[in-house]
Design a protein around this motif. Structure first.
Motif, mmCIF file in Angstrom:
data_model
loop_
_atom_site.group_PDB
_atom_site.id
_atom_site.type_symbol
_atom_site.label_atom_id
_atom_site.label_comp_id
_atom_site.label_asym_id
_atom_site.label_seq_id
_atom_site.Cartn_x
_atom_site.Cartn_y
_atom_site.Cartn_z
ATOM 1 N N MET A 117 -102.437 -24.401 81.588
ATOM 2 C CA MET A 117 -103.622 -23.553 81.705
ATOM 3 C C MET A 117 -104.524 -23.923 82.887
ATOM 4 O O MET A 117 -105.421 -23.166 83.232
ATOM 5 C CB MET A 117 -104.422 -23.548 80.404
ATOM 6 N N GLN A 118 -104.234 -25.040 83.552
ATOM 7 C CA GLN A 118 -104.997 -25.342 84.771
ATOM 8 C C GLN A 118 -104.648 -24.360 85.889
ATOM 9 O O GLN A 118 -105.380 -24.243 86.877
ATOM 10 C CB GLN A 118 -104.753 -26.782 85.219
ATOM 11 N N TYR A 119 -103.532 -23.621 85.732
ATOM 12 C CA TYR A 119 -103.099 -22.662 86.754
ATOM 13 C C TYR A 119 -103.450 -21.213 86.410
ATOM 14 O O TYR A 119 -103.179 -20.308 87.187
ATOM 15 C CB TYR A 119 -101.582 -22.767 86.960
ATOM 16 N N TYR A 120 -104.012 -20.992 85.230
ATOM 17 C CA TYR A 120 -104.293 -19.633 84.768
ATOM 18 C C TYR A 120 -105.693 -19.556 84.162
ATOM 19 O O TYR A 120 -106.173 -20.520 83.587
ATOM 20 C CB TYR A 120 -103.280 -19.196 83.690
ATOM 21 N N THR A 121 -106.301 -18.394 84.274
ATOM 22 C CA THR A 121 -107.532 -18.116 83.533
ATOM 23 C C THR A 121 -107.303 -16.827 82.755
ATOM 24 O O THR A 121 -106.462 -15.997 83.152
ATOM 25 C CB THR A 121 -108.738 -17.912 84.477
ATOM 26 N N GLN A 122 -108.022 -16.655 81.684
ATOM 27 C CA GLN A 122 -107.892 -15.423 80.909
ATOM 28 C C GLN A 122 -108.264 -14.214 81.758
ATOM 29 O O GLN A 122 -107.614 -13.165 81.701
ATOM 30 C CB GLN A 122 -108.763 -15.483 79.651
ATOM 31 N N GLU A 123 -109.273 -14.376 82.592
ATOM 32 C CA GLU A 123 -109.712 -13.271 83.455
ATOM 33 C C GLU A 123 -108.608 -12.859 84.427
ATOM 34 O O GLU A 123 -108.336 -11.677 84.622
ATOM 35 C CB GLU A 123 -110.972 -13.709 84.236
ATOM 36 N N SER A 124 -107.945 -13.841 85.005
ATOM 37 C CA SER A 124 -106.859 -13.563 85.953
ATOM 38 C C SER A 124 -105.676 -12.900 85.243
ATOM 39 O O SER A 124 -105.122 -11.901 85.720
ATOM 40 C CB SER A 124 -106.412 -14.862 86.624
ATOM 41 N N LEU A 125 -105.287 -13.439 84.102
ATOM 42 C CA LEU A 125 -104.178 -12.864 83.339
ATOM 43 C C LEU A 125 -104.484 -11.417 82.955
ATOM 44 O O LEU A 125 -103.631 -10.532 83.095
ATOM 45 C CB LEU A 125 -103.911 -13.696 82.079
ATOM 46 N N ASP A 126 -105.708 -11.170 82.501
ATOM 47 C CA ASP A 126 -106.096 -9.813 82.109
ATOM 48 C C ASP A 126 -106.079 -8.861 83.310
ATOM 49 O O ASP A 126 -105.665 -7.709 83.188
ATOM 50 C CB ASP A 126 -107.491 -9.809 81.479
#
Length: 194
Positions: A117-126
């Motif tokens: 999860m250091q490479y992803y954010t919920q905002e980016s995934l969405d």
């Protein structure tokens, strides 16, 4: 017989213990039965930019291409800007032909795994998921929303390998069922129009 080509990244390659496997290809073939033939042209680690360079690998006689990109595109360090992801998706849809595509959105990494999860954010995934969904709507393409399907699972860790990115047997089963269901539905709609 319907020829199905899987075209995506390590999720479709059933990545396990540092190598690709036939878990998804064989699992989907079993789920669909003998009326279908499944070929896999996926590349682990691929973004839509890689997919564009490999379009020639898609079988010309493929009746249906299941396009699965976005997870790597949305990663903070090795991914692509969202506008480039949108452009690349558009180019792939145009090249393959919207009528023979099922589009799979980005995967949902295990939210409890701090390493991934250091490479992803919920905002980016969405954001990337919304781009894929909008592309599907624009071209009337069936869309498989992995984020919506995986984020609601209980005991979510059990659906992932220890890396938090790739699916366990349980997670792969969910993926296979979602793809098989979408293929059967598209086939049924095609048959009802004939």
């Amino acid at each position: 017989m319907e020829n199905i080509t899987l075209f995506g990244d390590s999720l479709f390659n059933g990545y396990r213990n540092g190598r690709d496997t036939n878990l998804i290809t064989n699992g989907l073939q079993k789920a669909l039965g003998s009326d279908f033939h499944v070929t896999n042209r996926s590349q682990s680690g691929a973004t839509t930019a890689d997919g564009l360079m490999r379009l020639q690998l898609i079988d010309e006689d493929a009746d249906l291409v299941v396009l699965e990109f976005g997870t790597n595109d949305s990663a903070s360090t090795w991914g692509l800007p969202s506008n480039l992801y949108a452009q690349n998706l558009q180019k792939m849809i145009t090249a393959i032909g919207a009528s023979r595509i099922i589009l799979v959105g980005p995967a949902y990494p295990n939210p409890k795994n701090k390493t991934i999860m250091q490479y992803y954010t919920q905002e980016s995934l969405d954001r990337y998921n919304q781009i894929a969904q909008n592309s599907a709507l624009e071209h009337n393409i069936p869309f498989i929303d992995l984020i919506a399907n995986f984020s609601k699972l209980l005991q979510i860790e059990s659906y992932y390998q220890t890396d938090g990115q790739h699916f366990s047997d349980q997670g792969n089963k969910v993926l296979i069922n979602l793809v098989a269901e979408a293929i059967k539905e598209k086939q049924a709609n095609k048959n009802s129009r004939n």
